[in-house]
Design an enzyme around this catalytic site. Structure first.
Site, PDB file in Angstrom:
ATOM      1  N   LYS A  84       0.861  -1.186   0.000  1.00  0.00           N
ATOM      2  CA  LYS A  84       0.000   0.000   0.000  1.00  0.00           C
ATOM      3  C   LYS A  84       0.898   1.237   0.000  1.00  0.00           C
ATOM      4  CE  LYS A  84      -4.357   1.110   2.282  1.00  0.00           C
ATOM      5  NZ  LYS A  84      -5.044   1.063   3.581  1.00  0.00           N
TER       6      LYS A  84
HETATM    7  C1  E4P Z   1      -8.149   2.543   3.564  1.00  0.00           C
HETATM    8  O1  E4P Z   1      -7.579   1.563   3.137  1.00  0.00           O
HETATM    9  C2  E4P Z   1      -8.045   3.051   4.924  1.00  0.00           C
HETATM   10  O2  E4P Z   1      -7.447   2.061   5.738  1.00  0.00           O
HETATM   11  C3  E4P Z   1      -9.373   3.347   5.579  1.00  0.00           C
HETATM   12  O3  E4P Z   1     -10.468   2.942   4.802  1.00  0.00           O
HETATM   13  C4  E4P Z   1      -9.457   4.703   6.163  1.00  0.00           C
HETATM   14  O4  E4P Z   1     -10.698   4.825   6.798  1.00  0.00           O
HETATM   15  P1  E4P Z   1     -11.020   5.942   7.897  1.00  0.00           P
HETATM   16  O5  E4P Z   1     -11.266   7.222   7.182  1.00  0.00           O
HETATM   17  O6  E4P Z   1     -12.255   5.427   8.575  1.00  0.00           O
HETATM   18  O7  E4P Z   1      -9.819   5.985   8.805  1.00  0.00           O
END
Ligand code: E4P
Length: 220
Positions: free
Chosen positions: A89
Site C-alpha cells: 500500500k
Molecule cells: C483505507 O484503506 C483506509 O485504511 C481506511 O479505509 C481509512 O478509513 P477511515 O477514514 O475510517 O480511517
C-alpha cells in the site's frame, strides 16, 4: 462486489471469515498501532498472521511508512517478499507514484492509498496501480461528496479500460456500501461492524418475532 475488511485485528478477520463474506484485508499505520505490536519485527509477524488467515485470491494491503523514494522501494520490496498475499500500500504522493511505477515493472502488486480526487486516480492508473483506495467518508467529512468521486473515477477507468481496481475506502455506514455496489466498483473495504449493519433490519426482527409467537400459540 468484493468485501475487504479494514482492520489489523485478527478476531475481526476471523469474524468476517466465519460470516462467509471475507475477500481480503486492508490495514494502515493507524489500524496497526491499535494492535499489540511494539516494533517492526512484531509488525511483520502480525502481517504474516493475517496472511495465514487468508485463502484463494484474498490479499492483505500492508502500508509503507517511508516518504523518501529509495526507502519506499526498499520497504515495499521487503513487504512483498514477506508473504505472497501482501499487496504494497503506497500513499498518493509524488514519490509514491514513482514507487508504484517501479513496483509495477517488478510485478509487485500495489494499492495506491489516500486518493481524494479524480486526477490522483488517473495518475495512479497510468503508472499501473493494481488498486486505488478513494476515501469516501473523509471526503464527506469535509462537506464534499465521496460517492460522486467514486462515480467519476469509475467512468474514467471504464472509458480507458484501465485495469486498476477501485477499492472504496473510509466507509462510514451501510449506505456507502450499497451505493458503491450500484456504481459497480470492484470492492469496498469496511470496518466489520458496518458489514454487520447490512444484515439487520427492524422489520425482519418484528416479522420473526410474530412468526414464532404464532407458531408457539398453536403448535404443541
Ligand atoms: C483505507 O484503506 C483506509 O485504511 C481506511 O479505509 C481509512 O478509513 P477511515 O477514514 O475510517 O480511517
Amino acid at each position: 462486489m468484493k468485501f475487504f475488511i479494514d482492520t489489523a485485528n485478527l478476531k475481526e478477520i476471523e469474524d468476517a471469515r466465519s460470516l462467509g463474506i471475507l475477500d481480503g484485508v486492508t490495514t494502515n499505520p493507524s489500524l496497526i498501532s491499535k494492535e499489540s505490536v511494539s516494533n517492526k519485527e512484531e509488525i511483520k509477524d502480525h502481517y504474516i498472521s493475517i496472511c495465514n488467515l487468508l485463502k484463494d485470491e484474498e490479499n492483505l494491503s500492508a502500508e509503507i511508512i517511508s516518504n523518501n523514494y529509495e526507502e519506499m522501494i526498499q520497504e515495499g520490496e521487503k513487504l512483498s517478499i514477506l508473504h505472497p498475499r501482501i499487496v504494497v500500500k503506497v500513499p498518493m504522493t509524488y514519490n509514491g507514484i514513482k514507487a508504484i511505477k517501479y513496483f509495477s515493472s517488478k510485478n509487485i502488486r500495489t494499492n495506491c492509498t489516500l486518493i481524494f480526487s479524480t486526477g490522483q486516480a488517473l495518475v495512479a492508473a497510468k503508472v499501473g496501480a493494481d488498486y486505488i483506495s478513494p476515501f469516501i467518508g473523509r471526503i464527506d467529512d469535509v462537506s464534499y461528496d465521496g460517492l460522486n468521486l467514486i462515480k467519476e473515477i469509475k467512468k474514467i477507468y471504464d472509458s480507458y479500460h484501465f485495469k486498476t481496481k477501485i477499492l472504496g475506502a473510509s466507509i462510514r455506514h451501510s449506505l456507502h456500501i450499497i451505493e458503491c455496489s450500484k456504481i459497480g466498483i470492484h470492492a469496498i473495504t469496511s470496518p466489520i461492524k458496518i458489514i454487520h449493519s447490512l444484515i439487520y433490519h427492524p422489520l425482519t426482527n418484528i416479522g420473526l418475532e410474530k412468526f414464532l409467537t404464532d407458531y408457539k400459540r398453536k403448535i404443541k
